[in-house]
Design an enzyme around this catalytic site. Sequence first.
Site, PDB file in Angstrom:
ATOM      1  CG  HIS A 199      17.183  26.319 -21.062  1.00 46.13           C
ATOM      2  ND1 HIS A 199      16.336  25.439 -21.671  1.00 46.13           N
ATOM      3  CD2 HIS A 199      16.972  27.507 -21.678  1.00 46.13           C
ATOM      4  CE1 HIS A 199      15.620  26.060 -22.583  1.00 46.13           C
ATOM      5  NE2 HIS A 199      15.989  27.313 -22.617  1.00 46.13           N
ATOM      6  CD  GLU A 441      10.467  29.033 -29.090  1.00 44.42           C
ATOM      7  OE1 GLU A 441      11.648  28.824 -28.810  1.00 44.42           O
ATOM      8  OE2 GLU A 441       9.637  29.425 -28.242  1.00 44.42           O
ATOM      9  CG  ASP A 465      12.675  25.283 -28.342  1.00 49.38           C
ATOM     10  OD1 ASP A 465      12.915  24.119 -27.998  1.00 49.38           O
ATOM     11  OD2 ASP A 465      12.477  26.205 -27.530  1.00 49.38           O
ATOM     12  CB  CYS A 512      16.422  35.701 -29.231  1.00 50.71           C
ATOM     13  SG  CYS A 512      14.988  34.636 -29.185  1.00 50.71           S
TER      14      CYS A 512
HETATM   15  C1  PEP Z   1      15.198  29.251 -28.601  1.00 49.64           C
HETATM   16  O1  PEP Z   1      14.489  28.243 -28.525  1.00 49.64           O
HETATM   17  O2  PEP Z   1      15.994  29.470 -29.542  1.00 49.64           O
HETATM   18  C2  PEP Z   1      15.151  30.271 -27.538  1.00 49.64           C
HETATM   19  C3  PEP Z   1      15.783  31.410 -27.655  1.00 49.64           C
HETATM   20  O3  PEP Z   1      14.465  29.974 -26.403  1.00 49.64           O
HETATM   21  P1  PEP Z   1      14.982  28.933 -25.297  1.00 49.64           P
HETATM   22  O4  PEP Z   1      16.424  28.627 -25.595  1.00 49.64           O
HETATM   23  O5  PEP Z   1      14.794  29.577 -23.966  1.00 49.64           O
HETATM   24  O6  PEP Z   1      14.074  27.764 -25.508  1.00 49.64           O
HETATM   25 MG    MG Z   2      12.821  28.179 -27.179  1.00 50.30          MG
END
Ligand code: PEP
Ligand code: MG
Length: 598
Positions: A199, A441, A465, A512
Amino acid sequence: MAGPKPKRAVLTGVPASPGYAIGPAYLLHPEERVVKKRVIPPEKAEQEVARLKRALEKAHKEILGVKTRISGDVGEYEARIFDTHMMMLQDSEIVDVVIKDIRDHHYNAEYAYSDRINALAEKFESLSGGFLKDHMSDLRDVGTRVIDILMLSENNLSYLDVPEPVIVMSRNLTPSVLSQFNRKNTLGLTTEVGGKTSHVSILARSLEIPAVSGVSWQGVDLEPGQTVIVDGTMGLVIINPTLRDIKEYEVKKAAFFANQSELSTLRDLEPVTTDGKYIELSANIELPIEVETVLQYGADSVGLYRSEFLFLTREDMPSEEEQYQAYKYMGERMSPRAVTIRTMDAGGDKLVPALKMAGELNPYMGWRSIRVCLDNREIFKIQLRAVLRASAFSNIRLMFPMISNLWEIRETKKILDEVRKELDGAGTAYNPRMEIGCMIEVPSAVVMADEIAREVDFFSIGTNDLIQFTLAVDRANERIAELFEPNSPAVWRQIKRVIEVSRVHGIQVCVCGEMAGDPLAAIVLIGMGIDELSMGPGMLLEMKKLIRSVSFEEARALSESVLRLITANEITELLRSRYVAKLAALGISKFPVTRAPG
Ligand code: PEP
Ligand code: MG
């Protein structure tokens, strides 16, 4: 007389956020940090003691992790030194004195701890031998680690007041700490820990800070303030660059910005393929203020607002009113465009201090995300109430993360219904038709997609994920970053299946995860029939340029070829051979997820 010229060094890491930066190094490391002495209010002394104890626990877990790694890589014998470190953490000659200092003198924990370490160091330095004398560097190392944790704790902003533009070079930066940095003064960033989809990297891309992860400057000739170049596009860091390096990178930087400003002419054009298929282009954001950038780039909507960032940077929980104001602000600024609010996705590398989330041995598969919300229903209901109330004013969609079975989504909807009833009872307005979506995910959700689709209005595929769970590759571990392979056929086949299920049920489907912002992957996603791509704001304009230059038919044929291949290398080769030259001709230079073209 001037000393010897500092040595040039080129470090290679993981390209985490594209772009170039040149500036003085700011070493986010306690040896260079000034530990400030503060006197805290007496009634807060016990809180400060508790903060110290949490830091000691965290340090213990970190050391245990390092010990396990070293035992495996180097040997049990070499790893024994970490037992000494753990003993030092518990040593009453240190801990008891520090706690007494906090209680009696009301010092802040980091000052009390560093004062004690310095005092011991001075005392043992003067001795002729003995255990502690032999372990001075270990004592310093333990001290550094504990102070590091304390100073990076959420409510301590003192060291973040970077007074001038710098390249921040850090060891283990958390997303919550990065979100509090002064953006203007953070020219570039390097971290020792983390992969492309950790992140911190995602946030760096959102904030458009060039970044490289997996870089250690240990053993390199580097002092605070020396010049450093960060090449986030290729994943390089140049320490003490030559004049020639600097000139070369000034040119690259200028070309990067020129490309950005040329791209801005695309802002008001539609993201349609050459044969007329409209692909909704949305943005992923972590902070409400980012809607201003999203508007500047002309996105269709916010496809993912990571609401957990509201919870990361504070010791208490944000109230319903605070959350409502944040959601309402985004909704109103984006109106009539949609804002997709994802409920708190805590855990993994995003620990919420108020929930006292302990570092777990396997945090991504642990107490995380929807599991935390279902275990803390009152906290969850406060968030749902705030989202529903904000939905009265604008186009807000609600999305649930990390759903791994049917029960979770049904239970979540039950709680949402309870909140709706409470609002009805109080006569509070909300949008009764607000769309509800689910992130796909976790591989089990792909298997059960058909059943889950009956429960929701839209799907959003979280490839970050999904890849880590499908391939069993920790997304935040720089040591195995090469194994995090978006082009695995196992990943592509799941994405295809989710899109097909969405078609059968007539619901919208978005991606996403970071694959949505990767030009090569995006063409395949378009060919598979995706409706919406949601990505870091910095990728939006390049993606629009790409979409306007390909036909849906060509993308469809490409996706069929991809699905016929059975290894990741074949897929990567196919995509590169067909598109790398085209992307270069279009001036598309950002390759955030797939490996940079070679
Ligand atoms: C993902 O897991 O692809 C996602 C968009 O959520 P995050 O990256 O916040 O886990
Ligand atoms: Mg995620």
